[in-house]
Structures are given as C-alpha cells and as structure tokens.
Design a protein around this motif. Structure first.
Motif, mmCIF file in Angstrom:
data_model
loop_
_atom_site.group_PDB
_atom_site.id
_atom_site.type_symbol
_atom_site.label_atom_id
_atom_site.label_comp_id
_atom_site.label_asym_id
_atom_site.label_seq_id
_atom_site.Cartn_x
_atom_site.Cartn_y
_atom_site.Cartn_z
ATOM 1 N N PRO A 249 -8.140 4.852 -9.514
ATOM 2 C CA PRO A 249 -8.029 6.257 -9.904
ATOM 3 C C PRO A 249 -9.388 6.818 -10.324
ATOM 4 N N ARG A 250 -9.607 8.089 -9.993
ATOM 5 C CA ARG A 250 -10.832 8.794 -10.390
ATOM 6 C C ARG A 250 -10.472 10.218 -10.750
ATOM 7 N N PRO A 251 -11.282 10.878 -11.551
ATOM 8 C CA PRO A 251 -11.021 12.294 -11.826
ATOM 9 C C PRO A 251 -10.962 13.083 -10.517
ATOM 10 N N ALA A 252 -9.969 13.930 -10.414
ATOM 11 C CA ALA A 252 -9.743 14.678 -9.177
ATOM 12 C C ALA A 252 -10.965 15.495 -8.778
ATOM 13 N N TRP A 253 -11.612 16.165 -9.748
ATOM 14 C CA TRP A 253 -12.764 16.985 -9.392
ATOM 15 C C TRP A 253 -13.902 16.158 -8.806
ATOM 16 N N GLU A 254 -14.058 14.912 -9.251
ATOM 17 C CA GLU A 254 -15.087 14.046 -8.655
ATOM 18 C C GLU A 254 -14.791 13.795 -7.182
ATOM 19 N N LEU A 255 -13.518 13.544 -6.873
ATOM 20 C CA LEU A 255 -13.156 13.304 -5.474
ATOM 21 C C LEU A 255 -13.345 14.562 -4.630
ATOM 22 N N VAL A 256 -13.014 15.720 -5.193
ATOM 23 C CA VAL A 256 -13.226 16.982 -4.467
ATOM 24 C C VAL A 256 -14.714 17.166 -4.202
ATOM 25 N N GLU A 257 -15.535 16.940 -5.217
ATOM 26 C CA GLU A 257 -16.988 17.085 -5.036
ATOM 27 C C GLU A 257 -17.514 16.119 -3.986
ATOM 28 N N MET B 249 0.824 -1.194 0.000
ATOM 29 C CA MET B 249 0.000 0.000 0.000
ATOM 30 C C MET B 249 0.865 1.253 0.000
ATOM 31 N N ASP B 250 2.020 1.240 0.693
ATOM 32 C CA ASP B 250 2.897 2.405 0.710
ATOM 33 C C ASP B 250 3.342 2.794 -0.693
ATOM 34 N N ASP B 251 3.689 1.799 -1.519
ATOM 35 C CA ASP B 251 4.098 2.088 -2.893
ATOM 36 C C ASP B 251 2.948 2.706 -3.681
ATOM 37 N N MET B 252 1.754 2.216 -3.456
ATOM 38 C CA MET B 252 0.587 2.744 -4.151
ATOM 39 C C MET B 252 0.341 4.204 -3.743
ATOM 40 N N LEU B 253 0.466 4.505 -2.461
ATOM 41 C CA LEU B 253 0.272 5.881 -2.005
ATOM 42 C C LEU B 253 1.366 6.810 -2.523
ATOM 43 N N ARG B 254 2.601 6.312 -2.578
ATOM 44 C CA ARG B 254 3.683 7.134 -3.145
ATOM 45 C C ARG B 254 3.413 7.431 -4.612
ATOM 46 N N ALA B 255 2.985 6.434 -5.351
ATOM 47 C CA ALA B 255 2.667 6.636 -6.762
ATOM 48 C C ALA B 255 1.493 7.598 -6.921
ATOM 49 N N ALA B 256 0.496 7.463 -6.058
ATOM 50 C CA ALA B 256 -0.661 8.358 -6.104
ATOM 51 C C ALA B 256 -0.238 9.792 -5.794
ATOM 52 N N HIS B 257 0.648 9.962 -4.837
ATOM 53 C CA HIS B 257 1.152 11.287 -4.481
ATOM 54 C C HIS B 257 1.894 11.904 -5.667
ATOM 55 N N TRP B 258 2.736 11.122 -6.310
ATOM 56 C CA TRP B 258 3.484 11.607 -7.473
ATOM 57 C C TRP B 258 2.522 12.038 -8.574
ATOM 58 N N THR B 259 1.522 11.211 -8.849
ATOM 59 C CA THR B 259 0.547 11.528 -9.891
ATOM 60 C C THR B 259 -0.208 12.809 -9.560
ATOM 61 N N ALA B 260 -0.613 12.948 -8.320
ATOM 62 C CA ALA B 260 -1.348 14.153 -7.910
ATOM 63 C C ALA B 260 -0.474 15.394 -8.065
ATOM 64 N N ALA B 261 0.786 15.291 -7.682
ATOM 65 C CA ALA B 261 1.690 16.433 -7.804
ATOM 66 C C ALA B 261 1.925 16.787 -9.260
ATOM 67 N N ARG B 262 1.948 15.803 -10.106
ATOM 68 C CA ARG B 262 2.224 16.038 -11.526
ATOM 69 C C ARG B 262 1.006 16.565 -12.278
ATOM 70 N N SER B 263 -0.159 15.991 -12.048
ATOM 71 C CA SER B 263 -1.327 16.361 -12.852
ATOM 72 C C SER B 263 -2.288 17.290 -12.137
ATOM 73 N N GLY B 264 -2.180 17.386 -10.818
ATOM 74 C CA GLY B 264 -3.022 18.313 -10.077
ATOM 75 C C GLY B 264 -4.504 18.013 -10.193
ATOM 76 N N ILE B 265 -5.280 19.047 -10.014
ATOM 77 C CA ILE B 265 -6.732 18.924 -9.966
ATOM 78 C C ILE B 265 -7.324 18.560 -11.326
ATOM 79 N N ALA B 266 -6.579 18.789 -12.387
ATOM 80 C CA ALA B 266 -7.082 18.475 -13.725
ATOM 81 C C ALA B 266 -6.929 16.990 -14.056
ATOM 82 N N GLY B 267 -6.181 16.264 -13.261
ATOM 83 C CA GLY B 267 -5.896 14.873 -13.558
ATOM 84 C C GLY B 267 -6.752 13.906 -12.774
ATOM 85 N N THR B 268 -6.199 12.736 -12.587
ATOM 86 C CA THR B 268 -6.868 11.715 -11.791
ATOM 87 C C THR B 268 -6.125 11.559 -10.474
#
Length: 120
Positions: free
Chosen positions: A29-37, A1-20
């Motif tokens: 993975p889900r569109p970031a805006w869906e998770l914010v909503e 799970m730690d590797d998955m969270l690290r990868a998720a963190h990297w993806t979020a930092a790279r693509s931001g709110i416009a990504g997944t």
C-alpha cells in the motif's frame, strides 16, 4: 492475487484519493496521491504531445483543493443536509461546474444538443 486486488479495490472505493492504494509494482500500500503523481510522471510526455498536460494538472489541482465529487457531496450534506446535496447535484446537472473550466463555452452545450447528446 485476485483476493488482494479485490481488497485493494474495496479500500480504494472506501478511502478514495485521500487514502492508500495498492501499488501493483511493489505489492504494497502507498498513499494514493503518490501513485497518481507517479502515473502522471510516466505519461507526462504523452500528455504534453497531445496537448492534455495542462488540463490534467489543473484537474488534479482542483481535486487536491476541492476534493473529489464524493468529498464535495459530503461537505454539502454537512453544511446544509440533504437539500444542500440536492442543490449541489442540480448545479452540476445544470452545467454550472463547467463554467469554471476555461475550456467550456456555452456553445459546447449547443454543439452537444445539435449532435443529439444530452447536455452535461
């Protein structure tokens, strides 16, 4: 799970709110805006009780319209190069962005200075 969270963190930092983003509930993975909503819907009652609902919705609306800080810096660079980015950051530092916020008044800066805080 730690590797998955690290990868998720990297993806979020790279693509931001416009990504997944990684949805910890579904482990997918889900569109970031869906998770914010979804998050805003979960905390909506608390936001309302504490008087923050309108401000949160306005802030999220501004991000949808104008993009994140990184988006705005990239746009400034595209439009005017490094001098455009520096001007954008100087405006933010000088507090110009707060004047668009209906909750800001120049007295806010006076209060911060008298409390020993730096403006902005």
């Amino acid at each position: 799970m730690d590797d998955m969270l690290r990868a998720a963190h990297w993806t979020a930092a790279r693509s931001g709110i416009a990504g997944t983003l990684f949805d910890p509930r579904s482990a997918r993975p889900r569109p970031a805006w869906e998770l914010v909503e979804d998050l805003v819907a979960v905390v909506d009652g608390a936001l309302r009780r504490h008087g923050d609902r309108d401000e949160v919705h306005a802030g999220l609306g501004r991000i949808r319209r104008e993009g994140t800080g990184a988006d705005r810096q990239r746009r400034a660079f595209r439009d005017a190069g490094l001098p455009g980015v520096l001007e954008h950051l100087a405006d933010l530092t000088a507090g110009h962005h707060r004047r668009r916020n209906s909750h800001y008044t120049p007295a806010d800066d006076d209060h911060r200075r008298s409390a020993g805080d730096r403006p902005g």
